[in-house]
Structure formats: structure tokens, C-alpha cells
Design a protein around this motif. Structure first.
Motif, short mmCIF file in Angstrom:
data_model
loop_
_atom_site.label_atom_id
_atom_site.label_comp_id
_atom_site.label_asym_id
_atom_site.label_seq_id
_atom_site.Cartn_x
_atom_site.Cartn_y
_atom_site.Cartn_z
N MET A 100 0.83 -1.20 0.00
CA MET A 100 0.00 0.00 0.00
C MET A 100 0.86 1.26 0.00
O MET A 100 0.52 2.26 -0.62
N THR A 101 1.97 1.21 0.70
CA THR A 101 2.88 2.36 0.71
C THR A 101 3.41 2.63 -0.68
O THR A 101 3.47 3.77 -1.15
N ILE A 102 3.81 1.56 -1.38
CA ILE A 102 4.38 1.70 -2.71
C ILE A 102 3.37 2.28 -3.69
O ILE A 102 3.70 3.16 -4.49
N THR A 103 2.14 1.79 -3.62
CA THR A 103 1.14 2.27 -4.58
C THR A 103 0.71 3.70 -4.31
O THR A 103 0.13 4.35 -5.19
N GLY A 104 0.97 4.19 -3.10
CA GLY A 104 0.52 5.53 -2.76
C GLY A 104 -0.99 5.61 -2.65
O GLY A 104 -1.58 6.68 -2.68
N GLY A 129 6.83 -5.17 13.10
CA GLY A 129 7.45 -3.98 12.53
C GLY A 129 6.43 -2.87 12.43
O GLY A 129 5.32 -3.09 11.97
N PHE A 130 6.80 -1.68 12.89
CA PHE A 130 5.92 -0.51 12.75
C PHE A 130 6.84 0.68 12.50
O PHE A 130 7.55 1.13 13.39
N ASP A 131 6.83 1.17 11.25
CA ASP A 131 7.76 2.22 10.88
C ASP A 131 7.01 3.49 10.49
O ASP A 131 5.79 3.59 10.68
N ASP A 132 7.73 4.44 9.95
CA ASP A 132 7.11 5.71 9.57
C ASP A 132 6.05 5.53 8.49
O ASP A 132 5.06 6.28 8.44
N ASP A 133 6.26 4.56 7.59
CA ASP A 133 5.25 4.30 6.57
C ASP A 133 3.95 3.85 7.22
O ASP A 133 2.86 4.28 6.81
N CYS A 134 4.04 2.96 8.21
CA CYS A 134 2.84 2.51 8.91
C CYS A 134 2.15 3.69 9.57
O CYS A 134 0.92 3.81 9.52
N LEU A 135 2.94 4.56 10.19
CA LEU A 135 2.37 5.73 10.86
C LEU A 135 1.61 6.61 9.88
O LEU A 135 0.49 7.06 10.17
N ARG A 136 2.19 6.82 8.70
CA ARG A 136 1.52 7.65 7.69
C ARG A 136 0.24 6.98 7.18
O ARG A 136 -0.77 7.65 6.95
#
Length: 436
Positions: free
Chosen positions: A168-172, A313-320
Motif C-alpha cells: 500500500m505504501t508503494i502504490t501511494g 514492525g511498525f515504521d514511519d510508513d505505517c504511521l503515515r
């Protein structure tokens, strides 16, 4: 008839030779970093949900989940691979046409598209089709009366893990205003499948399932071939079948938990029908029999086993992703009623997230992107008696034979109203809009 795990493993290994343009660069003999059986490595299974050591000791379950973590959807992936020659909009139109009119009406349909529809048309012997329509009627209660208050939760559940959330992060797809579109599209899919006859061969749910399956494959194809971030050694393959089972079986999972906690090892007849409806919907989405159990214990073990072997794992992408989903405005209008309804739904989502993922700790929820306030609690307290009461009354009325047709017509109207609110899914996956 159950298929041995060895047969599923052979399907995984064959992906590289069956579709080298998609899977040629994947080493299916290697276990991706996201999958872990190391008892010292934190996993996605909270301690309160189950004993991780017990799940890791179940070698058959671990082997199945390891295999499913590398299982894609070759049939639909072949259609996605056609995007090198066709525009995505053209592929979407082709799939829609053969779903609506049948393959005989479109003899020039590319072979991969025809193969996808033929595969979906074949009813597997592990599905009791006679229960599906009855199960859809049971599921309409949730789709018609509860869906607006659980929509975001279904999304956020995926975004709490950086390994499962990366596609989902990649697809925006969940940045800015697109977040609302994707949330509503997904909700519309689950809603439309509950309508009478929706999962019949020419029903709208059948077509929606084919579209969702294609979009998953488009994400998989583009992530593997056009993303600079996708590392198969770490993430395996994008949108593996193991990551699709939570959304497909969330209803049966919650029902299974209630059954087991009440001391039952079997479903009631109504629960069994709802589970079979969900299993058939999972089949249409491409999931194999092994990942869609039919018993309460089997479903709970599948959910918890997946979480026990998925590295935390929970990173900045997850937060966004969490923030963009929680901030998305899902209502069709901007008037006072729509604004109020949006505020109430958002409050329910915040409370549910905090309880499900943060043990009720507001500080943890805030660090994960969800700011739960007193106003949220107030909205839930004021509206809960009405919402819960309506579900209870309608549920009790549905049990009375003479009232059942009237109740079902009411729920069908509610589901259609929800579909008007959510809008019609566009089913697009434009690589030009991808974040990477």
C-alpha cells in the motif's frame, strides 16, 4: 477434498517457471525475513491473543504459513502481466465484459483473462454452495448496520505491520484524498457481495471479486518490476495469500472467538452459513482451501498462527498509513449531517483501534497515529445505545420466520444505501501514481 501442503508447496515452486515475467527473480527456496519462527524475535501476535510458543510448535501450521507467504496468484498475475501490452483500463474493461456477458459473447478475449474467469466459475468441492446465499443474508446485518463503524478498522489492521503494509505504501493508494477512495472501494466490495444473488456467476459480487483479484495482481506485478523498495529477500512477494486471509475471514474469526469462549467447538447453523459465505468469497479472490478453515478452532489457529510467524514492525510508513486512513473523510456530502456522521464513525474507529492494538492505552495509540480524545468517548457513549439497540432488535426480528422477509428487505435497502454512500469502485492501479 483437502490438498496436501506438499501440493501447495509445488504450486509455489512452479510460479517461477509458470510465469517468469513476474516471478523469474524470486528464489522460492529462501524464506523471507518477514517470516520468523525465532522465539526471541517479536511477532505480530500480542501475548494476550495466544501462546506464540504453542503456535510455533505446530509444525504443520508453520509449514503451511511459510508456504502461503510465498504464494501469489498466477492465474490473475498472467492478466496483470498483459499490462505490458494493454492499458490497465483496457484490462479492467475486458474483465468486466466477460463477467457481465460471458466468455462466449467475447470470443477475442485474451487467453489469460478467459482463464481467470473460468477458474472462478468452477465451484470447488470444498464449498457448500447451498449455504452461501443463506450466509450472505446473515452477513447483511453487519454490512447494512455496522459497516460504517468498522470500515477504517479493517484497513488499519493491515497497516500496523510494516511488512504487510509496504504494498500500500508503494502504490501511494492511501495518501491524501485517495485514502478515502480506497477505504470506500474496499467497503463497497464487501457490501455488494452480501446482496441477494451477488456471488452468482453473473452477479455484481462475482464481478467485484474478479476486479479485486486483478488489482491485487497489478500491485504485485508493479511492486516486483517497478519499485526500487521491494526486496524479495526481506518481503517475499507482494500481497501473498497469507496476507489476504485476515480481511477475507475477519467476520468468521470474530464469530469463532465467541464460539470458543462460550465453550462451543462447532458453529450454529446460522454461523456455519455465514462462514461458508466468507469461504466462497475467499475462493473467488484466489485463496486456496488450506487457508480458509471451516471450524472455529481452525480459523482462530490460522489467524493467530499467521501473526505468530509475521515479524513485528511498525515504521514511519505505517504511521503515515494509519494517520491518512484515520483522517480520511468518507462521507459523500459536506453538510451538517454528513459531518456529524463522519465524526461519530471516526470516534468508533479510534476507540476500536485503541482497544484492539494498544490494550486501551491512549499514549500508545497516539504514538501509532491515533489521537483518542474525551470527545470521541462522548460520541460513542451517546450513540452506542441506539446503534447496539438497532442491531439487537433487527437480529431478534430476523429469527422470527414471519418477520424474516421484512427484515431482509430492510437490510437489503440499508446495504444499497451504503453502496450509494461509498460510491462505485473504479478498480484502477496506475503505476504513474505509485510512490516509488
Amino acid at each position: 477434498m483437502s490438498v496436501p501442503h506438499t501440493a501447495l508447496a509445488e504450486r509455489v515452486a512452479a510460479q517461477r517457471t509458470d510465469l517468469p515475467e513476474v516471478y523469474g527473480g524470486i528464489d522460492f527456496a529462501a524464506v523471507p525475513y518477514r517470516f520468523t519462527v525465532d522465539p526471541a524475535a517479536p511477532s505480530a501476535l500480542p501475548a494476550r491473543r495466544g501462546d506464540r510458543a504453542a503456535y510455533l510448535a505446530d509444525t504443520a501450521l508453520v509449514d503451511l504459513l511459510r508456504t502461503a507467504t510465498l504464494l501469489g496468484d498466477v492465474t490473475a498475475d498472467r492478466v496483470a502481466a498483459l499490462s505490458s501490452s494493454y492499458r490497465v483500463s483496457e484490462l479492467v474493461t475486458m474483465v468486466a465484459q466477460v463477467c457481465r456477458d460471458g466468455l462466449d459473447a467475447h470470443p477475442d478475449t485474451p487467453a489469460p483473462v478467459a482463464a481467470l474467469i473460468r477458474e472462478m466459475e468452477r465451484l470447488p468441492d470444498w464449498i457448500d454452495r447451498d449455504l452461501v446465499e443463506r450466509g450472505a443474508a446473515v452477513a447483511r446485518l453487519s454490512a447494512g448496520l455496522l459497516a460504517p463503524f468498522i470500515t477504517r478498522g479493517a484497513f488499519i489492521a493491515t497497516f500496523t505491520n510494516s511488512y504487510a503494509a509496504l504494498p500500500m505504501t508503494i502504490t501511494g493508494a492511501l495518501s491524501g484524498t485517495r485514502a478515502a477512495h480506497r477505504v470506500n472501494e474496499t467497503t463497497a466490495f464487501f457490501a455488494v457481495t452480501t446482496l441477494p444473488g451477488a456471488l452468482d456467476r453473473y452477479g455484481p459480487g462475482f464481478q467485484a471479486a474478479a476486479m479485486v483479484r486483478l488489482m491485487h495482481s497489478m500491485v504485485r506485478y508493479n511492486a516486483l518490476h517497478r519499485s526500487t523498495r521491494w526486496d524479495p529477500a526481506v518481503y517475499g512477494i507482494p500481497v501473498p495469500q497469507s496476507d489476504q486471509l485476515p480481511a477475507g475471514l475477519i467476520g468468521p474469526y470474530l464469530t469463532s472467538l465467541r464460539a470458543l469462549r462460550s465453550g462451543r467447538t462447532e458453529f450454529t447453523s446460522g454461523e456455519r452459513a455465514m462462514v461458508e459465505f466468507s469461504r466462497y468469497r475467499c475462493f473467488l479472490l484466489g485463496l486456496p482451501e488450506e487457508l480458509v478453515p471451516s471450524t472455529p478452532q481452525g480459523i482462530v489457529d490460522m489467524f493467530h498462527g499467521r501473526a505468530a510467524t509475521l515479524r513485528h514492525g511498525f515504521d514511519d510508513d505505517c504511521l503515515r498509513l494509519v494517520r491518512s486512513t484515520m483522517d480520511a473523510y468518507l462521507r459523500p456530502g459536506d453538510g451538517p449531517f454528513d459531518r456529524a456522521a463522519d465524526a461519530v464513525e471516526r470516534s468508533y474507529s479510534k476507540v476500536a483501534f485503541t482497544q484492539a492494538f494498544c490494550d486501551g492505552d491512549r499514549a500508545i495509540a497516539r504514538r501509532m497515529g491515533v489521537d483518542l480524545t474525551f470527545a470521541d468517548y462522548a460520541r460513542v457513549a451517546v450513540t452506542a445505545p441506539f446503534l447496539a439497540g438497532r442491531v439487537l432488535v433487527v437480529g431478534l426480528a430476523a429469527r422470527r420466520r414471519r418477520l424474516r422477509p421484512l427484515v431482509d428487505r430492510y437490510l437489503v435497502r440499508q446495504v444499497r444505501h451504503r453502496l450509494d454512500v461509498y460510491g462505485i469502485p473504479k478498480y484502477t492501479s496506475d503505476v504513474a501514481e505509485y510512490a516509488h
